[in-house]
Design a protein around this motif. Sequence first.
Motif, PDB file in Angstrom:
ATOM      1  N   ARG A 141       1.176  -0.573  -0.167  1.00 59.76           N
ATOM      2  CA  ARG A 141       0.311  -0.148  -0.424  1.00 59.76           C
ATOM      3  C   ARG A 141       1.108   1.493  -0.169  1.00 59.76           C
ATOM      4  O   ARG A 141       0.931   2.874  -0.491  1.00 59.76           O
ATOM      5  CB  ARG A 141      -1.187  -0.631   1.050  1.00 59.76           C
ATOM      6  N   VAL A 142       1.976   1.577   1.236  1.00 61.29           N
ATOM      7  CA  VAL A 142       2.400   2.712   0.444  1.00 61.29           C
ATOM      8  C   VAL A 142       4.006   2.340  -0.153  1.00 61.29           C
ATOM      9  O   VAL A 142       3.610   3.681  -1.020  1.00 61.29           O
ATOM     10  CB  VAL A 142       3.734   2.101   2.336  1.00 61.29           C
ATOM     11  N   ASN A 143       4.220   1.878  -1.106  1.00 58.73           N
ATOM     12  CA  ASN A 143       4.592   1.450  -2.223  1.00 58.73           C
ATOM     13  C   ASN A 143       4.187   1.870  -3.524  1.00 58.73           C
ATOM     14  O   ASN A 143       4.531   2.962  -4.292  1.00 58.73           O
ATOM     15  CB  ASN A 143       5.479   0.179  -2.773  1.00 58.73           C
ATOM     16  N   ALA A 144       2.428   1.473  -3.412  1.00 63.80           N
ATOM     17  CA  ALA A 144       1.902   2.207  -4.413  1.00 63.80           C
ATOM     18  C   ALA A 144       1.548   3.774  -4.580  1.00 63.80           C
ATOM     19  O   ALA A 144       1.755   4.104  -5.685  1.00 63.80           O
ATOM     20  CB  ALA A 144       0.677   1.883  -4.456  1.00 63.80           C
ATOM     21  N   ALA A 145       1.212   4.070  -3.310  1.00 72.29           N
ATOM     22  CA  ALA A 145       1.651   5.790  -3.052  1.00 72.29           C
ATOM     23  C   ALA A 145       2.377   6.156  -3.199  1.00 72.29           C
ATOM     24  O   ALA A 145       2.832   7.062  -4.206  1.00 72.29           O
ATOM     25  CB  ALA A 145       0.985   6.567  -1.263  1.00 72.29           C
ATOM     26  N   ALA A 146       3.845   5.566  -3.163  1.00 77.46           N
ATOM     27  CA  ALA A 146       4.968   5.890  -3.192  1.00 77.46           C
ATOM     28  C   ALA A 146       5.398   6.297  -4.858  1.00 77.46           C
ATOM     29  O   ALA A 146       6.212   7.455  -5.364  1.00 77.46           O
ATOM     30  CB  ALA A 146       5.862   5.851  -2.308  1.00 77.46           C
ATOM     31  N   GLU A 147       5.386   5.572  -5.437  1.00 74.32           N
ATOM     32  CA  GLU A 147       4.839   5.341  -7.084  1.00 74.32           C
ATOM     33  C   GLU A 147       4.494   7.047  -7.405  1.00 74.32           C
ATOM     34  O   GLU A 147       4.928   7.245  -8.886  1.00 74.32           O
ATOM     35  CB  GLU A 147       4.666   4.618  -7.828  1.00 74.32           C
ATOM     36  N   GLY A 193       3.276   3.536   8.867  1.00 76.48           N
ATOM     37  CA  GLY A 193       2.636   2.700   7.202  1.00 76.48           C
ATOM     38  C   GLY A 193       2.025   4.796   6.652  1.00 76.48           C
ATOM     39  O   GLY A 193       1.011   5.072   6.696  1.00 76.48           O
ATOM     40  N   PHE A 194       2.975   5.587   6.111  1.00 76.61           N
ATOM     41  CA  PHE A 194       3.227   6.192   5.508  1.00 76.61           C
ATOM     42  C   PHE A 194       4.086   7.316   5.197  1.00 76.61           C
ATOM     43  O   PHE A 194       4.847   5.847   4.590  1.00 76.61           O
ATOM     44  CB  PHE A 194       3.149   7.921   6.567  1.00 76.61           C
ATOM     45  N   LEU A 195       4.217   8.462   4.208  1.00 73.62           N
ATOM     46  CA  LEU A 195       5.483   8.463   2.888  1.00 73.62           C
ATOM     47  C   LEU A 195       5.495   9.293   2.629  1.00 73.62           C
ATOM     48  O   LEU A 195       4.621  10.087   3.584  1.00 73.62           O
ATOM     49  CB  LEU A 195       5.217   7.488   1.839  1.00 73.62           C
ATOM     50  N   PHE A 196       6.549  10.420   2.399  1.00 69.42           N
ATOM     51  CA  PHE A 196       6.946  11.899   2.266  1.00 69.42           C
ATOM     52  C   PHE A 196       7.729  12.155   1.178  1.00 69.42           C
ATOM     53  O   PHE A 196       8.641  11.026   0.859  1.00 69.42           O
ATOM     54  CB  PHE A 196       7.075  12.180   3.933  1.00 69.42           C
ATOM     55  N   SER A 197       8.018  13.280   0.852  1.00 66.55           N
ATOM     56  CA  SER A 197       9.083  13.933   0.380  1.00 66.55           C
ATOM     57  C   SER A 197       8.994  15.173   1.362  1.00 66.55           C
ATOM     58  O   SER A 197       9.024  15.570   2.169  1.00 66.55           O
ATOM     59  CB  SER A 197       8.673  14.435  -1.058  1.00 66.55           C
ATOM     60  N   TRP A 198      10.247  16.028   0.527  1.00 71.94           N
ATOM     61  CA  TRP A 198      10.379  17.269   0.839  1.00 71.94           C
ATOM     62  C   TRP A 198      10.341  18.408  -0.253  1.00 71.94           C
ATOM     63  O   TRP A 198      10.733  18.296  -1.306  1.00 71.94           O
ATOM     64  CB  TRP A 198      11.815  17.620   0.921  1.00 71.94           C
ATOM     65  N   PRO A 199       9.817  19.300   0.097  1.00 65.77           N
ATOM     66  CA  PRO A 199       9.774  20.050  -1.057  1.00 65.77           C
ATOM     67  C   PRO A 199      10.769  20.703  -1.546  1.00 65.77           C
ATOM     68  O   PRO A 199      11.319  20.897  -0.883  1.00 65.77           O
ATOM     69  CB  PRO A 199       9.050  21.929  -0.620  1.00 65.77           C
ATOM     70  N   LEU A 270      -0.906   6.379   6.147  1.00 67.26           N
ATOM     71  CA  LEU A 270      -2.044   5.180   5.427  1.00 67.26           C
ATOM     72  C   LEU A 270      -2.142   4.110   6.207  1.00 67.26           C
ATOM     73  O   LEU A 270      -2.218   3.163   5.640  1.00 67.26           O
ATOM     74  CB  LEU A 270      -1.230   4.577   4.147  1.00 67.26           C
ATOM     75  N   GLN A 271      -1.792   4.118   7.390  1.00 69.24           N
ATOM     76  CA  GLN A 271      -2.083   2.772   8.029  1.00 69.24           C
ATOM     77  C   GLN A 271      -3.746   3.254   9.119  1.00 69.24           C
ATOM     78  O   GLN A 271      -3.963   3.715   9.955  1.00 69.24           O
ATOM     79  CB  GLN A 271      -1.148   3.306   9.308  1.00 69.24           C
ATOM     80  N   PRO A 272      -4.167   2.058   8.476  1.00 64.65           N
ATOM     81  CA  PRO A 272      -5.628   2.041   8.816  1.00 64.65           C
ATOM     82  C   PRO A 272      -5.222   2.003  10.609  1.00 64.65           C
ATOM     83  O   PRO A 272      -7.067   2.057  11.384  1.00 64.65           O
ATOM     84  CB  PRO A 272      -6.556   1.367   8.054  1.00 64.65           C
ATOM     85  N   ARG A 273      -4.381   1.198  11.094  1.00 67.35           N
ATOM     86  CA  ARG A 273      -4.841   0.167  12.350  1.00 67.35           C
ATOM     87  C   ARG A 273      -4.432   1.591  13.292  1.00 67.35           C
ATOM     88  O   ARG A 273      -4.186   1.625  14.492  1.00 67.35           O
ATOM     89  CB  ARG A 273      -3.873  -0.818  12.828  1.00 67.35           C
ATOM     90  N   ALA A 274      -3.432   2.921  12.838  1.00 63.21           N
ATOM     91  CA  ALA A 274      -3.551   3.654  13.692  1.00 63.21           C
ATOM     92  C   ALA A 274      -4.319   4.556  13.767  1.00 63.21           C
ATOM     93  O   ALA A 274      -5.159   4.694  12.987  1.00 63.21           O
ATOM     94  CB  ALA A 274      -2.124   4.367  12.692  1.00 63.21           C
ATOM     95  N   GLN A 275      -4.721   5.310  15.204  1.00 58.21           N
ATOM     96  CA  GLN A 275      -5.882   5.797  15.583  1.00 58.21           C
ATOM     97  C   GLN A 275      -5.354   7.122  16.016  1.00 58.21           C
ATOM     98  O   GLN A 275      -4.238   7.259  16.857  1.00 58.21           O
ATOM     99  CB  GLN A 275      -6.507   4.709  16.332  1.00 58.21           C
ATOM    100  N   TRP A 276      -6.184   8.648  15.379  1.00 55.08           N
ATOM    101  CA  TRP A 276      -5.719   9.447  15.571  1.00 55.08           C
ATOM    102  C   TRP A 276      -6.316   9.959  17.203  1.00 55.08           C
ATOM    103  O   TRP A 276      -5.495  10.728  17.904  1.00 55.08           O
ATOM    104  CB  TRP A 276      -7.092  10.612  14.954  1.00 55.08           C
TER     105      TRP A 276
END
Length: 349
Positions: A141-147, A193-199, A270-276
């Motif tokens: 899931r994370v890699n799909a978003a990363a692409e 369970g997330f992804l990021f880059s930098w401006p 992207l992590q559904p098991r992590a909770q706000w």
Amino acid sequence: MPVSDRELTQMFERVLTLSKVDKTQSVAVLKSDYSNPRIVRAAMDAAQRLGASVYGVELPAFNHPRAMGMDMTAYCGDTPLTGNLAAQRALEAADLIVDTMMLLHSPEQEQILKTGTRILLAVEPPEVLARILPTEEDKLRVNAAAERLKRARSIAVTSKAGSDFRATLGQYPTVTEYGFADEPGRWDHWPSGFLFSWPDESSAEGTLVLDVGDILLPFKTYVREKVTLEIEEGFIRRIHGGFEAEYLRDYMAYFKDPEVYGISHIGWGLQPRAQWTAMGLHDKNDGMCMDARAFYGNFLFSTGPNTEVGGSRKTPCHMDIPLRGCDILLDGEPVVLAGDVVAPEASRA
């Protein structure tokens, strides 16, 4: 609910297996005075059960005289490993390091990773490790978003609270966190369970509005009133609001460093098991609060250093600020709408 020592060791076996640990591998467990002894013991026991060669590296605790609070992200750059070349060489000799101490944002960590050694950070309470136990599906899931993020050349973020933020992308790489370190030179964090880059440098512009219920880290507090950040040429120039805006202004000003105001990494959860809501159930000294950073559909932005990807901003003040209910668009195409992940399809839970 409490996790037994047996369960914790079994969880480490699973995550170390995902991290490609077997009888051909060497595993170093890095710890300090403040490491959770149950996590240290479980990591060593699990690695031995998998047949790996295991050893421990223990370093004395280090506190910078300007550091405030106990949170491990509240002062970046200097760690118990700083200046200890003998310990660094011992760590570089391992195939995988289980970090129970926290090397993140240190130059020593970057030097170790360049040797091909993998690092898995594990500092959250065992109950959080259990709830957000990583899976191969998390990686997919994370890699799909990363692409998609790798191809993007612009990002825009808006919200009903008033956020209107934009930046260009492409100068810096995309980073993924899915909870295990399975490739040479990879750093990861269990749980995540997330992804990021930098401006791109000087490209971040606009307004980010922290609404009621958004989160300020490392304060580990929920925002109770709106706070508005005005961003120009990649830096926060003005902070508006009531008491919480004043608190944030004074905290950042304490470091007497203009680089603390730079916009650092930006991405989404992207992590559904992590909770706000999970942060409210833990003591402030319980780990790093990775639930806040990874919960599904957040917009996570940060301030301060960018040296880990080759940038020039080396500053001790680093804040992570996850926002709820945002729209996130890459090159004009939505990936998150009103806090719900909508694309790519393979990134949705």
